[in-house]
Design an enzyme around this catalytic site. Sequence first.
Site: not given
Length: 723
Positions: A211, A269, A424
Amino acid sequence: MKKSLSALLGVSLLVSGLTLGAESSYAESGTNSNVKKATQQLNPTIQIPASKVKKKEKNLFSGSSKKETRRGKITEADAKRGYIKDEIIVKFKTNKSISSLGDKTKVKGLKLNKTLDKKLGIQTLKFDTNVSTMKEILKSLNASNAVEYAEPNYIYKPAAVSEPYYQYMWGLKNTGQYIDGVGGKKGIDINAESAWVKTKGSASTTVALIDTGVDIYHPDLKDNIWKNTGEIPGDGVDNDHNGYVDDVNGWNFYDGNEDVYYDETEDDHGTHVAGTIAAKENSVGVMGVAPNVKVMPLKFIGPDGGSTDDAIAAINYAKSKGIKISNNSWGGGQYSQALYDVIKNSNSTFIAAAGNDGDNIDYYAAYPAAFDLPNIVSVAAVDNQGNLGYFSNYGSKNVDIAAPGVSILSTLPENSYGYFSGTSMAAPHVTGVASLVLAANPSFSSAQLKDTLMKSTTKLSSLTGKVASGGLVNAGLAVSADIDGEIPGVSLNGNSISSTLNASTDKDDVYSVKLTKGEKFTVSLSGAAGTDFDLYLYNQNAKTVNSSDGIVAYSEKLNTSSETLTFVASADGVYYLDVYAYKGSGSYKVDVKYGATAGVYEDTSTNLAYTGNWSKVSNSSSSGGSYKAVNEANAGMQFVFNGTEVSLNTLKDNTQGQAKVTLDGTAYWVDLYADKPQYKATVFNKKGLKAGKHTLKVEWSGKVHPGAKKTVTKITLDSITVK
């Protein structure tokens, strides 16, 4: 663990969602990022006045993939998604390399950049953009006899739609609490608390988080960050000799260093995803689905996305460390054969976000979620009422399962928390559940893990026809269910299985296997000392292994777990292998082999599956005293074998034409015409085959020998030799 709720905190948000500090710091909406401190402690229930909500989408997919394009072809969609302008990924054929390209290396300015996978022969090359365009270089390389494929080094981006929907962790326990003014539906959650009664994960389980970076200092994450015991921190030495210096907590492939956390904007994120999987149960902030597991940060995405070769490097890093589960909340690049190959060979369960374009990816493929691989679990997002998120991709073939993905509260950098939405956010829920299942079943293979997730879902009508399982991931059922104890069992993949049985508590392990007519299936079992385990094979019509109805082959020697059965399929279909504990408990190993092994197989062998009206012709000059003949359309023979060489032997004479012979999908025309009879002639032979299962077909074609009469079209078959 849930705390009592006593206070409501009104806040607005900063750029990418609601952010809350450990002491409920918050940011006013506006152009600056000054943070104001509030005196209240963070409570799981947070009310956000709608007038203060600032929304921003943060899409970690670079776009939907409307259709696959052939290798080497650059489309407008490719350009939109992006790729490294002067780099290509190349897979060379066996015993070939960049030196095999000859003058192309000089003319095109080609040079080796990275070796991504030595075993598969995949490398990244750089080229001179002043000499060739991407389109030209791909066309040139894909035309080379030394190259299996060449493709752009695509850019991937994280897969989040970051919109500030309000409330708390409904994905773990949905009591009907309100989110953005809409009440949830009680029970639309992953049933986490039922799973936690049995396990909250194991510290020996590590999940690779491929990621952006992760704030490894966050109070909810710092104790669950993977540590490389083979490295001495900060000494500037590659202590474990894996090619990465000081990779103590993972690696930053984007920047090429050991710093897996850069800043709060770039790495929010990955930090959010990490919290959903493994936030620590410590009475602070939030709690992950599997709060005892470790997370390995593998950063390959930066502010401008991440490249295919960095994604490949991250996957292979995880593989080298023996990681069994990886979370991949990213996508959007075009079809990459190199990425496909590496995921296929990763020896892990690859959990992938389905994407946020609202597309059916059975038709408009988004990768890597849409790769047709058995070890990928593709995840769609649902809201707190069980409806598919408006942004979520779906597909009854290419999307496997759904999970909470709208207004998900989790960790953010710099001691903060916030709500994000997107597939996600759904994927790490499934990753967390997979980690719980693995803790409860440490010997599970990737196939068993996926089958468990798929077969234990909460079925929702809103997901019928939208995801393959038709349901929402259910941690409680997944952890507790005996998925492999009854038909249809779990898919039998590979050639070896290791597991355990107990005659009192876990008597059956059932595996489904697809066989073709005439295919030979051989199974060998060995078990722990003192056990008596047996083998049973059921046909396609069997409903349960708690009956002898449907048994087509078995091995049940007394007082031993050394068993072997052999079966030749009488029809195409799915069969069920039952490993049964008659007495005792302990481990076992099953080895399977598909197809006929070395030997000579006559025309009358049951391993040869005929279609059409073949006739048996007795002839003492033929192998075994007979051969088979046919002269009609749609007639053929299929033979599945296991070996490295195969020969087709038959009669050649002036009554025969040409047969179509197909080996593993590649067709050959074999002329059976001869002026005088030639018995036991070897008319087709292939050596040097890859060890394992192969399929040989012989079909009537209607084609004649050049110069022969148009009616001379018969074909014959005498024997097949396997080595």
